[in-house]
Design an enzyme around this catalytic site. Structure first.
Site, PDB file in Angstrom:
ATOM      1  N   LYS A  97      33.731  31.869  31.790  1.00 27.47           N
ATOM      2  CA  LYS A  97      34.324  32.868  32.692  1.00 27.47           C
ATOM      3  C   LYS A  97      34.781  32.072  33.914  1.00 27.47           C
ATOM      4  O   LYS A  97      33.965  31.587  34.687  1.00 27.47           O
ATOM      5  CB  LYS A  97      33.295  33.923  33.103  1.00 27.47           C
ATOM      6  CG  LYS A  97      33.844  34.814  34.215  1.00 27.47           C
ATOM      7  CD  LYS A  97      32.872  35.859  34.698  1.00 27.47           C
ATOM      8  CE  LYS A  97      33.262  36.289  36.118  1.00 27.47           C
ATOM      9  NZ  LYS A  97      32.501  37.449  36.583  1.00 27.47           N
ATOM     10  N   GLY A 137      30.930  42.919  43.658  1.00 26.77           N
ATOM     11  CA  GLY A 137      29.773  43.486  44.333  1.00 26.77           C
ATOM     12  C   GLY A 137      30.065  44.612  45.305  1.00 26.77           C
ATOM     13  O   GLY A 137      29.165  45.084  45.996  1.00 26.77           O
ATOM     14  N   ALA A 183      34.464  43.050  37.956  1.00 31.62           N
ATOM     15  CA  ALA A 183      34.240  43.048  39.406  1.00 31.62           C
ATOM     16  C   ALA A 183      34.513  44.393  40.050  1.00 31.62           C
ATOM     17  O   ALA A 183      35.534  45.044  39.779  1.00 31.62           O
ATOM     18  CB  ALA A 183      35.062  41.975  40.128  1.00 31.62           C
ATOM     19  N   GLY A 184      33.602  44.770  40.878  1.00 26.64           N
ATOM     20  CA  GLY A 184      33.750  45.976  41.679  1.00 26.64           C
ATOM     21  C   GLY A 184      33.272  47.245  41.013  1.00 26.64           C
ATOM     22  O   GLY A 184      33.254  48.310  41.628  1.00 26.64           O
TER      23      GLY A 184
END
Lengths: 73, 301
Positions: free
Chosen positions: B117, B178, B209-210
């Site tokens: 990743k 995050g 993400a998020g």
């Protein structure tokens, strides 16, 4: 007459360390009590495959990164 | 303690998630960071139904302060580990990190050796990716035979360039790492889907993400993304194990809804009950003052 042990200064993970000159990377990993299968070793920004650790002798000024897996996203 | 259901890994009528040479039954990839303990991490991974866990590569820290090793809490027989290059701010460092991750997984004999990743960050506060360094790192890693999963922004042009550079999977962020805000720009995510799947409908796209909660996951899957990658949504929930189960089910629900094909949207109503056969409407009720007026007029008549 006893031969004197020579020491050299290297850096491991950003921290200076004194080791016996001519120590191999394999020997260093053992000295640090690390499991060879669970770490990767980079010497002077070049990855050294696990099977070749015994072939590399440390020299003064060598900079090592020894890494393992940690939690992350 | 309530029994929590384990999210089943795959819908029986769905294909696996294919990324390069990998095929995963679960369309959820979870991170291993930010948990209160390794035990909690282990339980959450299991409850989520995920078969793929991301890990970071860090300077020798084989044991936590209590002398324990994360590898003791990740079943390497059942899970594929996906090393990340988190914390890297330039392509060369990310490439070194990826090589080290591969070397460790080779030693562990985990099938995750060879994929990565890729995260190359541009800013510490926002943790937004550096598009130029990410592209450069992708080119270098593809040349070295890596299967690259690129963390990128929700910029469709950047996403397309990464696919053209040989990425095996492109992973746009829903919102900052995050931040728990879910998908902030649905329009861009849909455009990215179109761009990436043009001429190659099976090219995998993962929202990474998020993600903050189960509904974010459902929304992403309903848009047609192939999978979701998250860490904080589970680890930072008030009850991580319960959220892990919710999110595991969310991935399945969203995927089922996508495969089922949602109804269309319209401006006006469309009744759900038949319009013929409705009984005659009752006369309107008479108010008290009107009632006494009516009785008076009936008496005088």
């Amino acid at each position: 007459m006893r031969t004197q042990i020579q020491y050299i200064e290297i850096t491991v993970n950003g921290v200076p360390r004194r080791v016996e000159s001519n120590l191999s990377l394999e020997g260093l990993v053992a000295e640090l009590k690390l499991a060879p299968r669970q770490v990767a070793v980079e010497m002077n920004q070049q990855l050294v495959p696990r099977r070749e650790l015994g072939q590399h002798r440390l020299r003064a000024g060598d900079k090592l990164e020894i890494v393992s897996l940690a939690g992350g996203g | 303690m309530i029994e929590l259901p384990v999210a089943r890994a795959r819908l029986s009528d769905d294909k696996p998630l294919r990324i390069g040479p990998f095929a995963l039954d679960s369309r959820l990839i979870v991170g291993s960071g930010k948990y209160a303990s390794f035990e909690q991490m282990q339980r959450c991974v299991e409850l989520s139904g995920s078969q793929c866990v991301t890990v970071a590569v860090r300077r020798e820290r084989l044991h936590d302060s209590q002398g324990r090793n994360i590898l003791d809490y990740l079943d390497l027989e059942k899970l594929v580990l996906l090393p990340n290059t988190a914390g890297c701010y330039d392509a060369e460092t990310a490439v070194r990190c990826a090589r080290m991750g591969r070397e460790i997984l080779l030693g562990l004999e985990n099938p995750g050796a060879g994929w990565v990743k890729l995260e190359v960050l541009g800013d510490q506060r926002t943790l937004l990716p550096d598009p130029i360094q990410t592209l450069r790192a992708t080119e270098l890693l593809v040349r070295e035979g890596f299967c690259v999963l690129c963390y990128t922004s929700d910029d469709p042009i950047a996403a397309r360039r990464l696919k053209e550079a040989g990425a095996s999977c492109v992973m746009p962020a829903g919102s900052p790492i995050g931040s728990g805000q879910g998908i902030l720009n649905h329009n861009n995510i849909q455009i990215i889907l179109e761009f990436l799947k043009e001429g190659q409908p099976d090219f995998p796209m993962i929202v990474d993400a998020g993600v903050g909660t189960a509904s974010d996951v459902v929304i992403a899957m309903e848009l047609g993304v192939d999978g979701v990658l998250l860490n904080s949504a589970i680890a930072k929930a008030r009850q991580p194990e319960l959220m892990a189960s919710a999110i595991g089910h969310g991935v399945l629900a969203g995927r089922q809804a996508f495969l089922a094909g949602r109804m269309g949207k319209s401006r006006y109503a469309s009744a759900s009950s038949p319009e013929i056969g409705v009984i005659t409407a009752s006369p309107p009720p008479i108010v008290a003052a009107e009632q006494s007026q009516l009785e008076k007029s009936e008496k005088t008549a």
